[in-house]
Design a protein around this motif. Structure first.
Motif, PDB file in Angstrom:
ATOM      1  N   HIS A   7       0.855  -1.191   0.000  1.00  0.00           N
ATOM      2  CA  HIS A   7       0.000   0.000   0.000  1.00  0.00           C
ATOM      3  C   HIS A   7       0.885   1.234   0.000  1.00  0.00           C
ATOM      4  O   HIS A   7       1.592   1.515   0.950  1.00  0.00           O
ATOM      5  N   GLY A   8       0.815   2.004  -1.064  1.00  0.00           N
ATOM      6  CA  GLY A   8       1.603   3.233  -1.129  1.00  0.00           C
ATOM      7  C   GLY A   8       2.991   2.976  -1.685  1.00  0.00           C
ATOM      8  O   GLY A   8       3.606   1.953  -1.411  1.00  0.00           O
ATOM      9  N   ALA A   9       3.462   3.913  -2.482  1.00  0.00           N
ATOM     10  CA  ALA A   9       4.782   3.762  -3.107  1.00  0.00           C
ATOM     11  C   ALA A   9       5.611   5.023  -2.971  1.00  0.00           C
ATOM     12  O   ALA A   9       6.568   5.213  -3.702  1.00  0.00           O
ATOM     13  N   SER A  10       5.235   5.895  -2.012  1.00  0.00           N
ATOM     14  CA  SER A  10       5.961   7.151  -1.868  1.00  0.00           C
ATOM     15  C   SER A  10       6.047   7.557  -0.403  1.00  0.00           C
ATOM     16  O   SER A  10       5.050   7.487   0.327  1.00  0.00           O
ATOM     17  N   ILE A  11       7.256   7.949   0.028  1.00  0.00           N
ATOM     18  CA  ILE A  11       7.476   8.456   1.387  1.00  0.00           C
ATOM     19  C   ILE A  11       8.335   9.712   1.269  1.00  0.00           C
ATOM     20  O   ILE A  11       9.342   9.706   0.571  1.00  0.00           O
ATOM     21  N   GLU A  12       7.918  10.786   1.934  1.00  0.00           N
ATOM     22  CA  GLU A  12       8.677  12.033   1.924  1.00  0.00           C
ATOM     23  C   GLU A  12       9.060  12.405   3.346  1.00  0.00           C
ATOM     24  O   GLU A  12       8.201  12.461   4.232  1.00  0.00           O
ATOM     25  N   VAL A  13      10.349  12.665   3.566  1.00  0.00           N
ATOM     26  CA  VAL A  13      10.858  13.046   4.888  1.00  0.00           C
ATOM     27  C   VAL A  13      11.456  14.446   4.766  1.00  0.00           C
ATOM     28  O   VAL A  13      12.304  14.690   3.906  1.00  0.00           O
ATOM     29  N   THR A  14      11.004  15.366   5.623  1.00  0.00           N
ATOM     30  CA  THR A  14      11.480  16.758   5.569  1.00  0.00           C
ATOM     31  C   THR A  14      12.035  17.166   6.924  1.00  0.00           C
ATOM     32  O   THR A  14      11.360  17.012   7.945  1.00  0.00           O
ATOM     33  N   LEU A  15      13.266  17.690   6.927  1.00  0.00           N
ATOM     34  CA  LEU A  15      13.867  18.258   8.137  1.00  0.00           C
ATOM     35  C   LEU A  15      13.635  19.764   8.094  1.00  0.00           C
ATOM     36  O   LEU A  15      14.170  20.461   7.235  1.00  0.00           O
ATOM     37  N   HIS A  16      12.807  20.273   9.021  1.00  0.00           N
ATOM     38  CA  HIS A  16      12.426  21.685   9.003  1.00  0.00           C
ATOM     39  C   HIS A  16      13.429  22.546   9.769  1.00  0.00           C
ATOM     40  O   HIS A  16      14.102  22.066  10.696  1.00  0.00           O
ATOM     41  N   PRO A  17      13.519  23.840   9.433  1.00  0.00           N
ATOM     42  CA  PRO A  17      14.474  24.737  10.116  1.00  0.00           C
ATOM     43  C   PRO A  17      14.197  24.900  11.611  1.00  0.00           C
ATOM     44  O   PRO A  17      15.103  25.224  12.368  1.00  0.00           O
ATOM     45  N   SER A  54      11.905  20.568  13.809  1.00  0.00           N
ATOM     46  CA  SER A  54      10.927  19.480  13.677  1.00  0.00           C
ATOM     47  C   SER A  54      11.239  18.640  12.451  1.00  0.00           C
ATOM     48  O   SER A  54      12.041  19.027  11.591  1.00  0.00           O
ATOM     49  N   VAL A  55      10.603  17.478  12.384  1.00  0.00           N
ATOM     50  CA  VAL A  55      10.772  16.591  11.234  1.00  0.00           C
ATOM     51  C   VAL A  55       9.396  16.091  10.819  1.00  0.00           C
ATOM     52  O   VAL A  55       8.513  15.895  11.668  1.00  0.00           O
ATOM     53  N   GLU A  56       9.214  15.923   9.517  1.00  0.00           N
ATOM     54  CA  GLU A  56       7.904  15.545   8.984  1.00  0.00           C
ATOM     55  C   GLU A  56       8.053  14.321   8.097  1.00  0.00           C
ATOM     56  O   GLU A  56       8.973  14.259   7.274  1.00  0.00           O
ATOM     57  N   THR A  98      -5.292   8.634  -0.114  1.00  0.00           N
ATOM     58  CA  THR A  98      -5.118   8.222   1.283  1.00  0.00           C
ATOM     59  C   THR A  98      -3.676   8.497   1.702  1.00  0.00           C
ATOM     60  O   THR A  98      -2.799   8.695   0.858  1.00  0.00           O
ATOM     61  N   GLY A  99      -3.435   8.470   3.004  1.00  0.00           N
ATOM     62  CA  GLY A  99      -2.062   8.648   3.480  1.00  0.00           C
ATOM     63  C   GLY A  99      -2.012   9.189   4.894  1.00  0.00           C
ATOM     64  O   GLY A  99      -3.035   9.508   5.505  1.00  0.00           O
ATOM     65  N   THR A 100      -0.786   9.289   5.405  1.00  0.00           N
ATOM     66  CA  THR A 100      -0.558   9.779   6.769  1.00  0.00           C
ATOM     67  C   THR A 100       0.597  10.769   6.752  1.00  0.00           C
ATOM     68  O   THR A 100       1.594  10.554   6.058  1.00  0.00           O
ATOM     69  N   ARG A 101       0.450  11.858   7.495  1.00  0.00           N
ATOM     70  CA  ARG A 101       1.542  12.822   7.651  1.00  0.00           C
ATOM     71  C   ARG A 101       1.764  13.055   9.135  1.00  0.00           C
ATOM     72  O   ARG A 101       0.832  13.414   9.867  1.00  0.00           O
ATOM     73  N   VAL A 102       2.985  12.838   9.598  1.00  0.00           N
ATOM     74  CA  VAL A 102       3.333  13.039  11.011  1.00  0.00           C
ATOM     75  C   VAL A 102       4.437  14.088  11.083  1.00  0.00           C
ATOM     76  O   VAL A 102       5.461  13.974  10.395  1.00  0.00           O
ATOM     77  N   ARG A 103       4.234  15.117  11.905  1.00  0.00           N
ATOM     78  CA  ARG A 103       5.279  16.117  12.157  1.00  0.00           C
ATOM     79  C   ARG A 103       5.440  16.247  13.669  1.00  0.00           C
ATOM     80  O   ARG A 103       4.437  16.392  14.390  1.00  0.00           O
ATOM     81  N   TYR A 104       6.689  16.166  14.124  1.00  0.00           N
ATOM     82  CA  TYR A 104       6.883  16.256  15.579  1.00  0.00           C
ATOM     83  C   TYR A 104       8.144  17.050  15.918  1.00  0.00           C
ATOM     84  O   TYR A 104       9.066  17.182  15.120  1.00  0.00           O
TER      85      TYR A 104
END
Length: 701
Positions: free
Chosen positions: A56-66, A69-71, A186-192
């Motif tokens: 399920h799903g073929a794409s993951i994006e990881v972002t390191l914010h200034p 935080s990380v998403e 569909t999908g999930t986004r987590v930022r912490y």
């Protein structure tokens, strides 16, 4: 953690388990430094990867914010948003606030996954000053926020902040709908934001580690696209000047991974071994009545292995369970290694006469020398040792991996296909050569002690040894040719300086196999004289000399010979180079006799480059002094008188030595592979692209 008077029983039950995580974070993430910080990120990423692993799903994006935080965003199915009947909480709140809860239990949602303890997302939530999760499901965008594990809402301004005013949720379902989604999306986004109260002040997200993990995961799940974006603009990083993005997607799977990891001088193509086996284990199963009962469950374990041998002796083995790296191995790795040893012992025994193997037995290191291997196993609910998942503990996996590897590898090594037969023969010869090298090194180490003057007969006849018994004070000069040897014998101090002549250009060991290297007279003599052995078994403490000095002519051929010698030291006696005990002598290029009017004595000046010569001549002219014509230009060491060679190149009081250092081992490895390896095309491209930088006048200088 302070508790408001608004807290009710539901808040307390939510925080009860997560308080334990905050009190003992090391139990769940290993440490609270950068390593633990990265482990939290792996937990969130692995949840997205498990979705991709399940198809399920073929794409993951990881972002390191200034803002620190990380998403992590994926296009999987999205965390369930409906209410879980036993707790009365939404699926999102259960996943992020309840330990040992999630879709990894019972085997209904995931056939194989990396997150198995059900604590990953909730642990990250507990150790974050703020966590926001958005779930796209059923045409809606659902959102929920947490502060240190507690659900509620933040009074955000223009951008989300962990220190914004927080209001704990009063009702049982603080999951809100914040927008609409396209049909089928569909999908999930987590930022912490990691909690500064928990993690050390110097804890940082490493973009390099993140990219390495993303690359590794993309190899393990063919077709998965992982994007890593660094927006922090940290000095000294690739994103220093602006947002930096790397995209990883590989369709070749672990065969492509093995190609990426292997050196540039392969003995074989990538061999792919696949198979599966089943086993039964007792597991606790949760019944409808809420009680657990032990039941026998039949499990299937899938094995996928990619192998490739290189001419060197370094071993690179990467093992994974459901795409989770197991750097410390486990039952799957021990099964792989024991099966490899058994298969090769059987094959060498069957071909002992052709391979001239004798009665000696192979050991594991002989088989693994020069091997690059990627081993992955997939099974439901594997047993790991600890939450950090570095060691696989499921006992039955050892037997299954062993059987698959034994069966398939035996078939490959016994294959009658022409190309496969040739490669199999080369691997068997390499393994036997490694065995002989190990036995030879061990015998040499046992028998070889520092020789005194009466015992030098065991050394090569051309070695002119020194008399001292003090290893630290002794020096071995490797000289180019017999003509230089004659002069050097007269110039040396025989108390502590030994001489070994090298005739012509030695073997390029970057291309040659271990067997070819050991059978080469010049290489064998050099290894014997140095005395520490060769390759994996090299013992720097057993080396017979404190310094090894390469003394070659100051011309193109001399530079080539020095490069070939350094290649030998780098490949087979690297600890000696790492210890800073290998040097290059710097012989002079010119001898200038300065004449001062009215004085009989002439000053002798040696110069080491064309530029230095011109500077000396200009200085003499400005001082009104002349010099003898023609200026002597040394074409080789043999042209020097003994006293000149001693004064300029061998006498510790006057000479100049250039120490050979390895500042960056991987960079040095790439350079040696590029310049001395068997792959011609990259070298040709390197020469062509740098041809305009060549200064013809510097070739001999």
């Amino acid at each position: 953690m302070s508790r408001s008077t608004e807290y009710n029983a539901r808040h307390l039950s939510v925080l009860e388990g997560l308080e334990a995580v905050r009190k003992r974070p090391g139990m769940y993430i290993g440490s609270t430094d950068s390593r633990g910080l990265m482990h939290c990120l792996w937990e969130i990423i692995d949840n997205s990867v498990d979705e991709a692993l399940a198809g399920h799903g073929a794409s993951i994006e990881v972002t390191l914010h200034p803002d620190g935080s990380v998403e992590v965003e994926d296009n999987g199915r999205g965390i369930p948003v409906d209410v879980e009947p036993r707790t009365g909480l939404t699926g999102v709140e259960v996943v992020f606030t309840k330990l040992h809860a999630g879709g990894k239990f019972g085997g209904g949602s995931y056939a194989a996954s990396g997150g198995l303890h059900g604590v990953g997302a909730s642990v990250v939530n507990a150790l974050s000053s703020r966590l926001d999760v958005q779930v796209v499901r059923a045409g809606k965008v659902h959102q929920m926020s947490f502060r240190r594990g507690e659900p509620g809402t933040f009074a955000d301004g223009s951008r989300p902040r962990p220190d914004a005013e927080f209001t704990p949720a009063a009702d049982a379902s603080p999951l809100t709908v914040v927008g609409k989604a396209k049909r089928g999306q569909t999908g999930t986004r987590v930022r912490y934001w990691a909690d500064e109260q928990i993690f050390t002040p110097d804890a940082r997200f490493s973009a390099e580690d993140l990219q390495a993990r993303a690359r590794q995961t993309a190899y393990l799940i063919p077709g998965l696209r992982i994007t890593v974006r660094d927006e922090r603009r940290l000095p000294g990083t690739a994103g220093e000047d602006g947002p930096h993005e790397e995209v990883f997607q590989y369709d070749g799977g672990i065969a492509e991974f093995a190609e990426h990891l292997t050196q540039l001088n392969p003995v074989t193509d990538v061999w792919r071994i696949q198979g599966s086996g089943s086993f039964t284990e007792k597991v606790p199963v949760l019944g409808d009545d809420g009680r657990t009962q032990m039941q026998d469950l039949k499990r299937t374990c899938e094995v996928d292995l990619a192998l490739r041998w290189d001419v060197g002796y370094d071993t690179t083995v990467r093992s994974f369970v459901n795409i989770i790296a197991t750097p410390k191995g486990g039952t799957h790795l021990s099964g792989f290694e024991s099966a490899m040893l058994k298969v090769f012992r059987d094959q060498v025994a069957a071909n002992a006469r052709r391979l001239k193997a004798g009665n000696d037995k192979l050991e594991k290191d002989d088989v693994l020398a020069g091997l690059t291997a990627v081993l992955t196993v997939r099974l439901a609910e594997p047993q790991f040792e600890g939450q950090t998942k570095e060691i696989l503990g499921t006992p039955a996996v050892r037997r299954i991996v062993g059987k698959v590897v034994e069966k398939e590898l035996t078939a490959l090594l016994s294959s009658g296909a022409r190309a496969q037969k040739q490669q199999s023969g080369q691997v068997l010869e390499k393994v036997v050569a490694e065995m002989k090298s190990r036995i030879s090194a061990r015998t040499h180490k046992e028998n070889q002690r520092r020789k005194n003057a009466l015992e030098t007969s065991t050394m090569p006849a051309k070695l002119a040894d020194c008399r001292t018994g003090d290893v630290a004070a002794s020096e071995l000069f490797i000289v180019e040719g017999d003509s230089a040897l004659g002069t050097a014998k007269l110039a040396r101090s025989s108390d502590f300086q030994a001489l070994l002549p090298i005739r012509g250009k030695i073997l390029n060991v970057q291309k040659a196999s271990v067997g070819d290297m050991l059978s080469n007279a010049e290489c064998a003599a050099l290894i014997q004289v140095v005395g520490g052995g060769a390759g994996r078994s090299f013992d720097v403490e057993a080396a017979r000399y404190g310094k090894v000095i390469l003394m070659t002519d100051a011309d193109v051929d001399g530079a080539h010979i020095r490069t070939l010698l350094l290649t030998l030291f780098f490949r087979y006696m690297r600890p000696l180079v790492e210890a800073g005990r290998v040097y290059a002598a710097v012989p002079p290029l010119h001898r200038v006799e300065a004449v001062t009017r009215g004085q009989k004595e002439r000053e002798v000046i040696y110069t080491y480059s064309e530029t230095q010569l011109q500077q000396v001549l200009a200085r003499l002219e400005s001082e009104g002094r002349s010099y003898k014509e023609p200026i002597q230009r040394y074409k080789g060491l043999g042209e020097m008188d003994a006293d000149q060679l001693a004064e300029t190149t061998m006498d510790p009081r006057h000479r100049m030595l250039r120490r050979v250092r390895i500042e960056e081992v991987e960079a040095a490895e790439r350079v040696f592979d590029l310049l001395m390896g068997s792959s011609v095309a990259p070298r040709k491209q390197f020469i062509a692209s740098h041809a305009d930088e060549l200064d013809a006048e510097r070739i001999d200088a």
